[in-house]
Design a protein around this motif. Structure first.
Motif, PDB file in Angstrom:
ATOM      1  N   THR A   3       0.839  -1.118   0.213  1.00  3.43           N
ATOM      2  CA  THR A   3      -0.056   0.169  -0.085  1.00  3.43           C
ATOM      3  C   THR A   3       0.830   1.219  -0.097  1.00  3.43           C
ATOM      4  O   THR A   3       1.588   1.424   0.631  1.00  3.43           O
ATOM      5  N   TYR A   4       0.744   2.238  -1.014  1.00  6.36           N
ATOM      6  CA  TYR A   4       1.714   3.088  -1.371  1.00  6.36           C
ATOM      7  C   TYR A   4       1.187   4.272  -0.700  1.00  6.36           C
ATOM      8  O   TYR A   4       1.689   5.536  -0.464  1.00  6.36           O
ATOM      9  N   PHE A   5      -0.436   4.299  -0.221  1.00  8.14           N
ATOM     10  CA  PHE A   5      -1.063   5.564   0.181  1.00  8.14           C
ATOM     11  C   PHE A   5      -1.654   5.528   1.439  1.00  8.14           C
ATOM     12  O   PHE A   5      -2.483   6.077   1.913  1.00  8.14           O
ATOM     13  N   ASN A   6      -0.884   4.744   2.506  1.00  9.66           N
ATOM     14  CA  ASN A   6      -1.257   4.508   3.759  1.00  9.66           C
ATOM     15  C   ASN A   6      -1.370   6.021   4.439  1.00  9.66           C
ATOM     16  O   ASN A   6      -2.472   6.133   5.348  1.00  9.66           O
ATOM     17  N   ASP A   7      -0.552   7.030   4.295  1.00  6.45           N
ATOM     18  CA  ASP A   7      -0.700   8.223   4.930  1.00  6.45           C
ATOM     19  C   ASP A   7      -1.617   9.386   4.365  1.00  6.45           C
ATOM     20  O   ASP A   7      -1.369  10.448   4.705  1.00  6.45           O
ATOM     21  N   CYS A   8      -2.257   8.959   3.357  1.00  4.86           N
ATOM     22  CA  CYS A   8      -3.354   9.876   2.591  1.00  4.86           C
ATOM     23  C   CYS A   8      -4.590   9.899   3.436  1.00  4.86           C
ATOM     24  O   CYS A   8      -5.157   8.951   3.627  1.00  4.86           O
ATOM     25  N   HIS A   9      -5.125  11.310   3.711  1.00  5.73           N
ATOM     26  CA  HIS A   9      -6.348  11.402   4.444  1.00  5.73           C
ATOM     27  C   HIS A   9      -7.275  12.249   3.839  1.00  5.73           C
ATOM     28  O   HIS A   9      -8.639  12.067   4.067  1.00  5.73           O
ATOM     29  N   ASN A  10      -7.023  12.512   2.606  1.00  5.33           N
ATOM     30  CA  ASN A  10      -8.059  13.303   1.796  1.00  5.33           C
ATOM     31  C   ASN A  10      -7.707  13.182   0.296  1.00  5.33           C
ATOM     32  O   ASN A  10      -6.332  12.777   0.006  1.00  5.33           O
ATOM     33  N   LEU A  11      -8.282  13.698  -0.791  1.00  5.50           N
ATOM     34  CA  LEU A  11      -7.981  13.828  -2.115  1.00  5.50           C
ATOM     35  C   LEU A  11      -6.824  14.467  -2.335  1.00  5.50           C
ATOM     36  O   LEU A  11      -6.010  14.024  -3.211  1.00  5.50           O
ATOM     37  N   GLU A  12      -6.702  15.554  -1.758  1.00 13.56           N
ATOM     38  CA  GLU A  12      -5.467  16.410  -1.915  1.00 13.56           C
ATOM     39  C   GLU A  12      -4.076  15.673  -1.628  1.00 13.56           C
ATOM     40  O   GLU A  12      -2.978  15.698  -2.463  1.00 13.56           O
ATOM     41  N   ASP A  13      -4.124  14.783  -0.503  1.00 17.51           N
ATOM     42  CA  ASP A  13      -3.132  14.060  -0.042  1.00 17.51           C
ATOM     43  C   ASP A  13      -2.682  13.131  -0.915  1.00 17.51           C
ATOM     44  O   ASP A  13      -1.611  12.824  -1.431  1.00 17.51           O
ATOM     45  N   GLU A  51      -6.257   4.837  -8.712  1.00 12.35           N
ATOM     46  CA  GLU A  51      -7.661   4.714  -9.374  1.00 12.35           C
ATOM     47  C   GLU A  51      -8.678   4.246  -8.341  1.00 12.35           C
ATOM     48  O   GLU A  51      -9.525   4.850  -8.291  1.00 12.35           O
ATOM     49  N   ALA A  52      -8.335   3.176  -7.567  1.00  7.58           N
ATOM     50  CA  ALA A  52      -9.477   2.646  -6.510  1.00  7.58           C
ATOM     51  C   ALA A  52      -9.640   3.743  -5.566  1.00  7.58           C
ATOM     52  O   ALA A  52     -10.911   4.151  -5.179  1.00  7.58           O
ATOM     53  N   LEU A  53      -8.540   4.306  -5.058  1.00  6.48           N
ATOM     54  CA  LEU A  53      -8.816   5.026  -3.864  1.00  6.48           C
ATOM     55  C   LEU A  53      -9.277   6.493  -4.194  1.00  6.48           C
ATOM     56  O   LEU A  53     -10.155   7.319  -3.517  1.00  6.48           O
ATOM     57  N   SER A  54      -9.192   7.096  -5.499  1.00  9.73           N
ATOM     58  CA  SER A  54      -9.812   8.080  -5.819  1.00  9.73           C
ATOM     59  C   SER A  54     -11.165   8.181  -6.155  1.00  9.73           C
ATOM     60  O   SER A  54     -12.067   9.132  -5.958  1.00  9.73           O
ATOM     61  N   LYS A  55     -11.589   7.019  -6.266  1.00 13.04           N
ATOM     62  CA  LYS A  55     -13.012   6.787  -6.394  1.00 13.04           C
ATOM     63  C   LYS A  55     -13.798   6.418  -4.923  1.00 13.04           C
ATOM     64  O   LYS A  55     -14.850   6.956  -4.428  1.00 13.04           O
ATOM     65  N   ILE A  56     -12.927   5.818  -4.125  1.00 13.65           N
ATOM     66  CA  ILE A  56     -13.555   5.626  -2.654  1.00 13.65           C
ATOM     67  C   ILE A  56     -13.575   7.135  -1.689  1.00 13.65           C
ATOM     68  O   ILE A  56     -14.574   7.261  -1.102  1.00 13.65           O
ATOM     69  N   PHE A  57     -12.434   7.829  -1.827  1.00 13.06           N
ATOM     70  CA  PHE A  57     -12.463   9.052  -0.980  1.00 13.06           C
ATOM     71  C   PHE A  57     -13.586   9.826  -0.962  1.00 13.06           C
ATOM     72  O   PHE A  57     -14.064  10.086   0.160  1.00 13.06           O
TER      73      PHE A  57
END
Length: 82
Positions: A3-13, A51-57
């Motif tokens: 998982t490369y995006f563990n520390d992301c809490h919003n779309l901007e992050d 791609e998956a996370l940008s749809k979920i956030f």
């Protein structure tokens, strides 16, 4: 799966982290053939996860906002899925 995006809490992050990772792992950034293949695979993983996370956030953020508002108003808000 890594998982490369563990520390992301919003779309901007998420967007900032994606750009940072693509600069680091893009296959054109290396000359060694083995590294090119490795980085190509990593980029595919990053793209898939992004791609998956940008749809979920957005859905997750909306759900959190609904929960926060309903708690503030002390009511239950029910939304139907289409």
């Amino acid at each position: 799966m890594n998982t490369y995006f563990n520390d992301c809490h919003n779309l901007e992050d998420l967007r900032k982290k994606y750009i940072q990772l693509m600069k680091k792992y893009h296959p054109d950034s290396v000359t060694n053939k083995n590294e090119v293949e490795k980085n190509s695979q990593i980029c595919q993983e990053i793209n898939f996860e992004y791609e998956a996370l940008s749809k979920i956030f957005p859905k997750k953020m909306l759900t959190n906002q609904i929960a926060r508002v309903s708690k503030m108003l002390n009511v239950t808000i029910v939304h139907k899925n289409k």
